[in-house]
Write a protein that holds these residues in place. Structure first.
Motif, short mmCIF file in Angstrom:
data_model
loop_
_atom_site.label_atom_id
_atom_site.label_comp_id
_atom_site.label_asym_id
_atom_site.label_seq_id
_atom_site.Cartn_x
_atom_site.Cartn_y
_atom_site.Cartn_z
N ILE A 7 -3.60 -7.98 -2.66
CA ILE A 7 -2.33 -6.92 -2.83
C ILE A 7 -2.71 -6.02 -3.62
O ILE A 7 -2.56 -4.82 -3.91
N TRP A 40 -4.62 -2.00 4.25
CA TRP A 40 -5.30 -2.65 5.10
C TRP A 40 -5.50 -1.81 6.38
O TRP A 40 -6.97 -1.80 6.86
N GLY A 100 -8.90 -8.67 1.12
CA GLY A 100 -8.58 -8.27 -0.02
C GLY A 100 -7.08 -8.56 -0.45
O GLY A 100 -6.23 -8.60 0.34
N PHE A 134 7.45 4.27 13.70
CA PHE A 134 6.46 5.17 14.16
C PHE A 134 5.87 5.07 15.49
O PHE A 134 5.55 3.98 15.79
N ALA A 194 0.82 -1.25 -0.12
CA ALA A 194 0.20 0.02 0.14
C ALA A 194 0.90 1.18 0.01
O ALA A 194 0.40 2.16 -0.80
N GLY A 230 6.44 -5.39 3.46
CA GLY A 230 5.33 -5.79 4.55
C GLY A 230 4.95 -7.26 4.24
O GLY A 230 5.79 -8.22 4.23
N LEU A 231 3.63 -7.56 4.25
CA LEU A 231 2.94 -8.83 4.28
C LEU A 231 3.40 -9.55 2.80
O LEU A 231 3.26 -10.84 2.72
N ASP A 276 9.59 2.31 7.65
CA ASP A 276 9.08 1.17 8.00
C ASP A 276 9.85 0.64 9.23
O ASP A 276 11.12 0.89 9.38
N HIS A 277 9.13 0.09 10.12
CA HIS A 277 9.88 -0.50 11.36
C HIS A 277 10.82 -1.62 11.09
O HIS A 277 11.51 -1.97 12.02
C1 LIG Z 1 -0.95 -14.71 5.40
C2 LIG Z 1 -1.51 -13.85 4.65
C3 LIG Z 1 -1.36 -14.56 3.38
C4 LIG Z 1 -1.53 -13.33 2.25
N1 LIG Z 1 -1.35 -13.96 0.64
C5 LIG Z 1 -1.81 -13.30 -0.11
C6 LIG Z 1 -1.57 -13.87 -1.30
O1 LIG Z 1 -1.33 -14.95 -1.94
N2 LIG Z 1 -1.92 -12.84 -2.57
C7 LIG Z 1 -2.52 -11.52 -2.35
O2 LIG Z 1 -2.83 -10.87 -3.47
N3 LIG Z 1 -2.55 -11.23 -1.16
C8 LIG Z 1 -2.17 -12.02 -0.16
N4 LIG Z 1 -2.24 -11.39 1.15
C9 LIG Z 1 -2.91 -10.07 1.36
C10 LIG Z 1 -1.76 -9.20 1.42
O3 LIG Z 1 -0.66 -9.60 1.93
C11 LIG Z 1 -2.39 -7.68 1.87
O4 LIG Z 1 -3.54 -7.37 0.72
C12 LIG Z 1 -1.29 -6.42 1.52
O5 LIG Z 1 -0.12 -6.96 2.16
C13 LIG Z 1 -1.89 -5.36 2.39
O6 LIG Z 1 -0.97 -4.33 2.34
P1 LIG Z 1 -0.66 -3.07 3.28
O7 LIG Z 1 0.72 -2.27 2.66
O8 LIG Z 1 -1.65 -2.49 3.80
O9 LIG Z 1 -0.15 -3.95 4.71
P2 LIG Z 1 1.37 -4.60 4.90
O10 LIG Z 1 1.69 -5.52 3.99
O11 LIG Z 1 0.98 -5.30 6.37
O12 LIG Z 1 2.39 -3.61 5.36
C14 LIG Z 1 2.30 -2.65 6.21
C15 LIG Z 1 3.76 -2.18 6.56
O13 LIG Z 1 3.91 -1.06 7.69
C16 LIG Z 1 4.68 -1.46 8.64
N5 LIG Z 1 4.51 -0.74 9.87
C17 LIG Z 1 3.58 -1.19 10.58
N6 LIG Z 1 3.55 -0.41 11.73
C18 LIG Z 1 4.52 0.35 11.55
C19 LIG Z 1 5.11 1.29 12.52
N7 LIG Z 1 4.39 1.58 13.73
N8 LIG Z 1 6.04 2.11 12.22
C20 LIG Z 1 6.48 1.84 10.75
N9 LIG Z 1 6.14 0.85 9.98
C21 LIG Z 1 5.11 0.26 10.76
C22 LIG Z 1 4.82 -2.98 8.44
O14 LIG Z 1 5.98 -3.40 8.75
C23 LIG Z 1 4.67 -3.21 7.05
O15 LIG Z 1 5.66 -3.34 6.17
C24 LIG Z 1 -2.24 -12.37 2.35
C25 LIG Z 1 -2.04 -11.73 3.71
C26 LIG Z 1 -1.91 -12.58 4.80
C27 LIG Z 1 -1.97 -12.13 6.24
#
Ligand SMILES: Cc1cc2nc3c(=O)[nH]c(=O)nc-3n(C[C@H](O)[C@H](O)[C@H](O)COP(=O)(O)OP(=O)(O)OC[C@H]3O[C@@H](n4cnc5c(N)ncnc54)[C@H](O)[C@@H]3O)c2cc1C
Length: 486
Positions: A377, A368, A375, A81, A14, A44-45, A37-38
């Motif tokens: 990626i 997220w 949802g 953060f 995201a 991320g995920l 990022d921490h």
């Molecule tokens: C187990 C699992 C399997 C999945 N498999 C798939 C798949 O096969 N295909 C698919 O399309 N989607 C999959 N997904 C969904 C996908 O991972 C998410 O849609 C996507 O990662 C969400 O993106 P995001 O950037 O919002 O969050 P995230 O990917 O969680 O990224 C958030 C980032 O913020 C950072 N952060 C958090 N708190 C702080 C803080 N206080 N200070 C600094 N940094 C911070 C974290 O370290 C992280 O790097 C899966 C999800 C899970 C849980």
């Protein structure tokens, strides 16, 4: 020309897509983006959630990396953060911030026994098998029989990782400690439970089919779950995804079983009731209530309680966002309250119970933490487009920082002794992991220890000659399953 100094907190998909979309957007101002990022590694995920045996999805990292490598974004890894930097700091140095912090906690499952020894949140297990630096290195894999609660893809990932033979995971990037743990697991049976029927699952067809192709694992489904009512029959006839899921499940009903050493059971119409205590605080069994479909398309309990002996329970009932210091938070939904990405705070005149209806200028959310943990990626891209549209239109309401220079945030982090890691640092770590993998005949071996990740990234000292994985591989020698070292 006006310049937007933008902080993005969270380097998951995201946050990275938001940066990319802003850089490419039509606008009449310049942009300078710092991505925090921490974790010492971005993505991320995609790096710490997507299962290691899904290399195609992990491959999205290549596209995300392309964005970071474009030269327009500075990365500050290992910066948390709320601890290393605060909202007040960001206001002093930037015109705006986008929070893209995702969701990493398990949602609660409120049934008796959910916190017994041997009852685990799926998110913690996922973090372990994906080598997240902030979880313990060992995982208690002593159970022969396991219950997994949930009917979404995370439940499938967890079940697959538990039941799959460890050697079938070796071509992936699983860390050495994870391979060792899974290889020693005595598991024979994993039982997956969902409250609804086979036509209402949240599995995607591809993931479901994949689990039926595991080596030496029998798929067990139960005939009683396939007595469909009219609504279920309609769903099969009208929805392609449901049609494929139904076809897959039905094919397993007639498949020959009995020769495999491990079994994966799918139980439908099963509402979790209790995780049963063995008398010493450990999991002894899982109890559920049989459900039936009601007139409204939901399910209701029949009163028939069933029980199965298990020694571990994994709760895969959803993820939940975490609250950030000084940032509004909707405790019910686990998200930052927002209107299309513009963060909302409570009406101050209404006290703590007031509605989140006042725009908090300069503060945005995406991914997220904006929308909740559902949802794929790809959905985070459309999220980011919406958020960036508002950020651009809100130009007149951005913060007016007192120290907007690019050097000032670097000085602040250095003064505070924060061992941040930059984009070059990520390249160092990436190369190091690939080299570890190559030495062991694998694509990559992830570094799991945070200090080691930071040291390798910052090239503070020569990369440790022996990482824990390498040491392990060396001890095993050339006959090791991890392969010879050069
Ligand atoms: C187990 C699992 C399997 C999945 N498999 C798939 C798949 O096969 N295909 C698919 O399309 N989607 C999959 N997904 C969904 C996908 O991972 C998410 O849609 C996507 O990662 C969400 O993106 P995001 O950037 O919002 O969050 P995230 O990917 O969680 O990224 C958030 C980032 O913020 C950072 N952060 C958090 N708190 C702080 C803080 N206080 N200070 C600094 N940094 C911070 C974290 O370290 C992280 O790097 C899966 C999800 C899970 C849980």
């Amino acid at each position: 020309m006006t310049k937007l100094r933008l902080a993005i907190v969270g380097a998951g998909p995201a946050g990275i897509y938001a940066a990319d979309i802003l850089l490419k957007a039509e606008r009449n101002f310049e942009v300078s983006i710092d991505l925090f990022d921490h974790l010492p590694a971005p993505y991320g995920l995609v790096r710490y959630g997507v299962a290691p045996d899904h290399p195609r999805i992990k491959g999205i990292i290549t596209a995300l990396r392309g964005v970071l490598d474009s030269g327009d974004i500075r990365v500050f890894g290992n910066v948390r953060f709320g601890v290393d930097i605060t909202l007040d700091d960001l206001k002093k140095h930037y015109n705006a911030v986008i929070f893209a912090t995702g969701a990493v906690q398990d949602a609660d499952l409120n049934i008796p026994g959910a916190s017994l020894d041997g009852s685990y949140g799926a998110a913690d297990f996922v973090s372990w098998f994906d080598g997240h630096p902030d979880v313990p290195r060992t995982w208690p894999l002593e159970a022969r029989e396991i219950a997994v609660i949930g009917n979404g893809n995370v439940a499938l990932d967890v079940s697959r990782m538990l039941i799959k033979h460890a050697e079938d995971l070796l071509p992936t990037e699983i860390p050495g400690n994870v391979y060792d743990g899974l290889a020693a697991s005595p598991v024979t049976d994993v039982h997956v439970f969902g409250r609804r029927g086979p036509t209402s699952v949240k599995f995607t067809p591809l993931e479901l089919r994949e689990i039926g192709e595991l080596k030496d694992v029998d798929m067990i489904v139960y005939d009683e779950d396939f007595d469909y009512d009219e609504a279920a029959k309609d769903a099969v006839a009208s929805n392609k995804q449901v049609f494929v899921i139904d076809k897959t499940l039905n094919a397993w009903r007639t498949r020959e079983t009995g020769t495999a050493s491990r079994r994966l059971h799918l139980h439908f119409f099963a509402k979790p009731v209790e995780v049963v205590d063995d008398g010493t605080g450990r999991v002894a069994a899982f109890r559920w209530e049989r459900t039936i479909t009601d007139a409204a398309g939901g399910v209701v309990g029949t009163g028939e309680i069933r029980e199965i002996p298990v020694q571990a329970v994994y709760r895969a009932v959803g993820y939940f966002g975490s609250e950030l210091a000084d940032v509004p938070f909707d405790k019910k939904r686990g998200v930052i309250p927002n209107r299309e990405g513009q963060v909302l705070r409570r009406d101050p005149s209404a006290g703590t119970g007031g509605l989140f209806n006042q725009q908090m200028y300069g503060v945005y959310a995406t991914g997220w933490i904006k929308r909740g943990p559902v949802g794929l990626i790809g959905h985070t891209k459309s999220d980011a487009m919406e958020t960036i549209k508002h950020l651009i239109n809100d130009l007149g309401n951005w913060w007016r920082p007192e120290s907007p220079s690019e050097e000032s945030i670097v000085a602040l982090l250095s003064d505070r002794g924060v061992r941040y890691t930059g984009l070059d640092g990520w390249h160092n770590l990436d190369q190091h992991e690939l080299a570890l993998g190559e030495a062991a005949g694998r694509t990559r071996i992830k570094v799991v220890d945070r200090d080691e990740m930071v040291a390798v990234s910052r090239a503070e000292e020569p990369a440790p000659p022996l990482s824990s994985d390498r040491a392990r591989a060396r001890k095993r020698g050339p006959c090791s399953i991890m392969g010879p070292l050069p």
